[in-house]
Design an enzyme around this catalytic site. Structure first.
Site, PDB file in Angstrom:
ATOM      1  CG  ASP A 311     -45.297  26.918  24.261  1.00  0.00           C
ATOM      2  OD1 ASP A 311     -45.490  26.269  25.300  1.00  0.00           O
ATOM      3  OD2 ASP A 311     -45.009  26.813  23.367  1.00  0.00           O
ATOM      4  CD  GLU A 365     -42.632  25.617  28.529  1.00  0.00           C
ATOM      5  OE1 GLU A 365     -43.082  24.383  28.394  1.00  0.00           O
ATOM      6  OE2 GLU A 365     -42.861  25.498  27.234  1.00  0.00           O
TER       7      GLU A 365
END
Ligand code: GLC
Ligand code: CA
Length: 656
Positions: A311, A365
């Site tokens: 993330d 990401e």
């Protein structure tokens, strides 16, 4: 990380490897660009603590990269053997040794590790399937639906965070990284799920959130209970304020969710949170933060997960001087985005991922407008893949789409990483809705909720986009519910909205709840089989017109979105383009994207009103819409197989 996209630049090849200013030729290793770094002493020190694969100075150690490349091949070979279980077993039991067929299969697999062309299905577990009737999706629900996922034809599942969390940001505020939120189940159930999926040929990827933790995480609680300057505070960005009495934050950085990125604690210090105040940012200058996350990776790898999705992967490192943001910073000069020191972290993670018999996958990401900077994360000793957000955000227009695809392919080629094709995820507007608007781009700052939307047109385009994404070389991500053609749920009452993006923007941003609504499985009314309990209060209400979109309603309808996904993925799995086939662009005019792959596969996507005639010597494998009169109508994709050489390839066999 969520960042508004800017125009992408066309990229050429990556910079050649330079060591101490000289350009060197790294034979057989893909070109690796050196982080031209202004590395902090601290980061160098941290990097130097690991001798394997991590440079001790700011200059990339070419030997280490070459070694990595060699190790990779070996470990991939190992994967290949364990992958083709049947073949490997045959080889063991057959005293005559490995047959020619076995060798061929293994060779193919060596050239193409599973993740290079995997179809990864994103499970937003809270909204996937509820087994115990409390209205919240759970691990048991996923286990019960594994046959659905196997029939859909996906290679891996990526789970959004399933850890204990106070849910300030739908689970991206984690209070314990080594456990499962009781609402979803237990670690034991997670292990069962991972193993069961694997027996169906489906791997598991978990979400890792290294940029920030929850305010309820023991580390943050300890920091709050400890004095300024203490080691417990060192793990975060806790700093005195400015102004005459420290009443102003340390700097003017803004939260990605809106408002200032600093919140004051009781004793007067301020802590940094690039997202919600409930998500304090970790300080990656602190060796304990490195060690903790490496241990978390091992924890999940040892439970059988095939990889991690990282993330906000480009945000972890901050300039310790905490300077203000300046307009148009140079590469690597933004104070908290895409800092060069990040690459040390991912090189260490890659070493860990590669240390398993079946090497684990790292998916980043990484929202970056600069394709060359993006590709740096995908060098051979860093992440394997990263989400292609440029493609996700691209408008449904042939020019920008073609440019986006070409730019992605060009950026990935020099680092020998596969591109990923992503149409949506849990942060963005569902394609059926977005493609049905006048402006079909996705942009966080302009979601256009409630503007005129033609859902029929949007669905037609989403179908065409799905076939396009499936036909491109690389791996593909499918966000749960896109295979059902779910639109964005746009009429969620304000008192039911949960997303901090909505709350923190004072309602200016509609938030992301509309793409996170529980999916419909069966039946005529909510909860559409999502929960066994018809009275279960769902965490987000489903629209009352979703019955035709349920899995049950679509399963036997050959014209449904679900049937299209199943057919497309089934054909894709058979790789009608052959192994590692080159893509060649075909010219059908400005309104069309068309390409051939391998000897006989052709994909044509017609964006324009003028119907496109199908080539004569070709059979249709699948079309995203009905093809009447041998033409491809507007907003339609078709896959064709050239029939010149029927002897060695029979398209009929694919259809069955
Ligand atoms: C990522 C996630 C998003 C989350 C944010 C903060 O962008 O995809 O859902 O809000 O990180 O963790
Ligand atoms: Ca439940």
């Amino acid at each position: 990380m969520l960042r508004p996209m800017r125009e992408t630049e066309e990229v050429g090849t990556a910079a050649p490897v330079a060591v101490n200013g000289d350009v060197v030729d790294v034979t057989d290793a893909p070109e690796v660009a050196v982080p031209d770094v202004a590395v902090t002493d601290r980061a160098v020190e941290l990097a130097a603590t690991d001798v394997t694969g991590v440079p001790e100075t700011g200059v990339t150690d070419v030997t280490a990269v070459a070694e990595t490349a060699v190790t990779d091949v070996t470990s991939v070979a190992e994967t290949a053997v364990s992958d083709v279980t049947g073949a490997a077993e045959a080889a063991v039991t057959d005293v005559a040794g490995v047959t020619a067929t076995d060798v061929t299969v293994a060779d193919d697999a060596i050239e193409r590790p599973w993740w290079r062309d995997a179809v990864v299905y994103q499970v937003y577990i809270r909204s996937f399937a509820d087994a115990n009737g409390d209205g919240i999706g759970d691990i048991s629900g996923v286990r019960a639906r594994l046959p659905y996922l196997a029939a859909l034809g996906v290679d891996a599942l990526w789970f959004n965070p399933w850890y204990p969390s106070p849910l300030a940001d739908a689970g991206y505020d984690i209070s314990d990284y080594r456990s499962i939120d009781p609402a979803f189940g237990t670690i034991w159930e997670a292990e069962q799920l991972i193993a069961e999926a694997r027996t169906l040929g489906i791997r598991t990827i978990v979400d890792i959130v290294p940029n920030h933790v929850s305010i309820e995480h023991p580390w943050f609680q300890e920091a709050l209970a400890s004095p300024p300057g203490s080691p417990a505070r060192e793990r975060f960005w806790l700093r005195p304020g400015t102004g005459t009495a420290g009443e102003l934050p340390p700097n003017g950085w803004q939260s990605i969710f809106g408002g200032q990125a600093w919140t004051r604690v009781a004793d007067g210090e301020w802590y940094l949170h690039l997202f919600a105040p409930e998500q304090p940012d970790l300080n990656w200058e602190d060796p304990e933060v490195w060690a903790e996350h490496e241990d978390i990776l091992r924890f999940w790898f040892e439970r059988g997960v095939a990889g991690v999705r990282i993330d906000s992967a480009a945000l972890l490192v901050k300039d310790p001087g905490l300077p203000e943001e300046v307009p148009n910073p140079g590469p690597g000069e933004h104070p908290f985005t895409d800092r060069d020191e990040l690459h040390y972290i991912y090189r260490r993670w890659r070493t860990i991922a590669d240390s398993y018999d079946e090497p684990r996958l790292l998916v980043g990401e990484v929202w970056l407008p600069d394709a060359e900077r993006f590709a740096r994360y995908l060098r051979p000793d860093e992440l394997h893949t990263a989400f292609n957000f440029d493609f996700l955000a691209c408008p449904w227009e042939p020019g920008p789409m073609l440019a986006s695809i070409k730019s992605a392919l060009a950026a990935h080629a020099p680092v020998d990483a596969p591109a990923t094709w992503v149409l949506s995820n849990h942060d963005v507007t569902r394609p059926v809705t977005r493609y049905g608007r006048v402006d079909t781009r996705f942009a966080f700052e302009a979601k256009r909720e409630g503007t005129p939307t033609d859902l029929v047109r949007g669905a037609r385009r989403a179908r065409a986009a799905a076939l396009l994404a499936m036909a491109l070389p690389g791996s593909m991500y499918i966000y749960q519910g896109d295979e059902l053609g779910l639109p964005e749920a746009e009429n969620i009452p304000t008192d039911r909205r949960q997303d901090p993006m909505w709350r923190r923007s004072g309602g200016v941003d509609p938030g992301r709840d509309g793409c996170r609504v529980p999916i419909p499985w069966s039946g005529a009314k909510p909860p559409y089989g999502f929960s066994p309990n018809d009275e279960a209060p769902l965490w987000l209400d489903q629209p009352d017109d979703w019955a035709p979109l349920s899995v049950e309603a679509q399963t036997d309808d050959p014209a449904s979105m679900l049937s299209l996904y199943r057919t497309g993925l089934r054909i894709r799995r058979d790789a009608p383009w052959g192994v590692d086939s080159e893509l060649r662009w075909l010219d059908y005019g400005d309104d069309v994207i068309a390409f051939a792959r391998g000897e006989r596969f052709i994909c044509i996507v017609n964006f324009g009103p003028q119907p496109i005639e199908l080539p004569v010597e070709a059979d249709v494998l699948v079309g995203s819409a009905e093809l009447v009169g041998n033409v491809v109508p507007q907003d339609t994709s078709v896959w064709l197989i050239q029939t010149l050489d029927r002897a060695s390839f029979d398209p009929e066999s694919i259809r069955t």
